[in-house]
Design an enzyme around this catalytic site. Structure first.
Site, PDB file in Angstrom:
ATOM      1  N   HIS A 158       7.880   2.454   2.726  1.00  0.00           N
ATOM      2  CA  HIS A 158       8.349   3.797   3.106  1.00  0.00           C
ATOM      3  C   HIS A 158       8.695   3.861   4.587  1.00  0.00           C
ATOM      4  CE1 HIS A 158       4.505   4.603   5.089  1.00  0.00           C
ATOM      5  NE2 HIS A 158       3.845   4.379   3.958  1.00  0.00           N
ATOM      6  N   CYS A 166       0.095   0.843   2.974  1.00  0.00           N
ATOM      7  CA  CYS A 166       1.448   0.611   2.470  1.00  0.00           C
ATOM      8  C   CYS A 166       2.211  -0.290   3.430  1.00  0.00           C
ATOM      9  CB  CYS A 166       2.166   1.944   2.281  1.00  0.00           C
ATOM     10  SG  CYS A 166       1.433   2.995   1.013  1.00  0.00           S
TER      11      CYS A 166
END
Length: 395
Positions: A158, A166
């Site tokens: 992202h 992440c």
């Protein structure tokens, strides 16, 4: 909207490869629905076409392969247009934030970036991190080796340059990657592979750091070797191998992949295996074990007594750690019957042969537990427990 990178997600496949499905024309229509996404895709398609021309690549890319390197903070994007041709490198992005350490993700809230072989299973144009591409963590291997109840989930590539487990890149970079992935999916690549490695195995400084980490966590060595083999196979062939998962949660690679890395043919023979006892399993019909209970089995004396038991195990078993092992995480499984007897303990993963044999000896001598309860009746239950053995006195 999802704001964190660690909640339960669903397993979708045990096969990790490049399976394709039929063309899905509605996908890009859906992505273009929000006006913001429409502008982002249109704007980036123009710049991407120019970049492809400058690099002698054919636009649009029908196939995409992404690989990320945790320690080196890199994310590579590879492309091709025919199924059987070699991948070509399009671009390397800088991963702009890092959470956790080397090693796989094994439980919710550990802030670890996973390591292994995944694919994109979600396109989120409304992410609070600008845009995001979801990964199918936990995959079949993670399901077996991670915490059975809370393995974690919601792992994304992202934007926004922040992370709690992440893979973050900048907003402009995620726009490019999102457009490329959307285009490949629309062209029929339903499983866009994403491989996450601990280090670049062709960089000396990185491999030295990894080797030091493996010396402290020896049970991580098998996964690290599988990741290394796939890395060098791709470096040599610019194609992806078929990767499967066996009944122990380990990645299965064919011999051609295992021989792809430098020095593979010079591997030394390992130390002689410890002679294992012939352990007799007690006959037990596991279909009698209910899926749910109202009260779990309890070690005699409760949680504090069980902690004391685990501390005693650590003191007994730490001498059996290998020289290169600082800590061993051994996942065990056993049945507590409706009368509280402990049956058929076995090692699921971790440790070493000598340590595991002594651990099984100890588990077979465990005292009777207080059985599980379902609808006011005592019932059998199968338990899994991670036992940590450290090469220092337990706190």
């Amino acid at each position: 909207m999802k704001r964190f990178c660690f909640t339960l997600s669903l397993l979708t496949s045990i096969f990790i490869g490049q399976a394709q499905t039929a063309f899905q024309p509605v996908f890009t229509d859906y992505q273009r629905n929000p006006s913001r996404i429409n502008d982002i895709l249109r704007r980036n398609e123009d710049t991407l076409m120019k970049q492809f021309r400058e690099k002698g690549l054919q636009w649009p890319a029908r196939y995409l392969y992404i690989r990320s390197f945790k320690y080196d903070s890199q994310l590579e994007v590879w492309v091709k247009n025919e199924k059987n041709e070699a991948y070509k490198l399009f671009k390397t992005y800088k991963v702009c934030a890092m959470a956790g350490t080397l090693g796989p993700k094994r439980m919710e809230g550990d802030y670890q970036v996973p390591e292994g072989f995944y694919y994109i299973n979600e396109f989120n144009p409304r992410s609070v991190y600008h845009l995001s591409l979801g990964l199918n963590y936990p995959n079949a291997s993670d399901r077996y080796l991670s915490d059975a109840i809370q393995p974690g989930g919601d792992i994304y590539i992202h934007g926004s340059c922040v992370t709690t487990g992440c893979i973050p890149i900048t907003d402009s970079q995620i726009e490019e990657l999102y457009a490329l992935a959307s285009g490949a999916k629309a062209k029929g690549q339903d499983f866009i592979p994403v491989h996450i490695f601990p280090v670049r195995f062709d960089v000396k400084r990185s491999t030295e750091y990894l080797n030091k980490y493996v010396r402290d966590f020896a049970d991580y060595g098998h996964l690290a070797n599988s990741l290394r083999d796939v890395f060098f196979y791709f470096e040599k062939n610019k194609k992806l191998p078929v990767i499967m998962v066996n009944g122990r949660g380990s990645y299965v690679l064919d011999e051609e992949v295992k021989k792809s890395h430098p020095g593979a043919e010079k591997k030394q023979n390992s130390a002689p295996a410890v002679v294992k006892k012939q352990r007799t399993l007690v006959a037990f019909n596991e279909r009698e074990i209910p899926n749910t209970v109202h009260k779990l089995p309890e070690y005699p004396g409760g949680a504090d007594a069980f902690k004391a038991y685990l501390k005693e195990l650590n003191q007994q078993l730490s001498p059996y750690l290998n020289e290169e092992q600082h800590t061993a995480y051994v996942l065990v499984e056993f049945i507590v019957t409706s009368t509280g007897k402990v049956l058929n303990p076995r090692i699921l993963k971790g440790g070493n042969d000598q340590l595991n044999e002594h651990l099984l000896d100890a588990l077979e001598l465990m005292p009777d537990w207080i059985p599980a309860v379902r609808e006011e009746q005592q019932v059998p239950m199968k338990l899994k427990q991670t036992i940590v053995i450290e090469n220092r006195p337990a706190a």
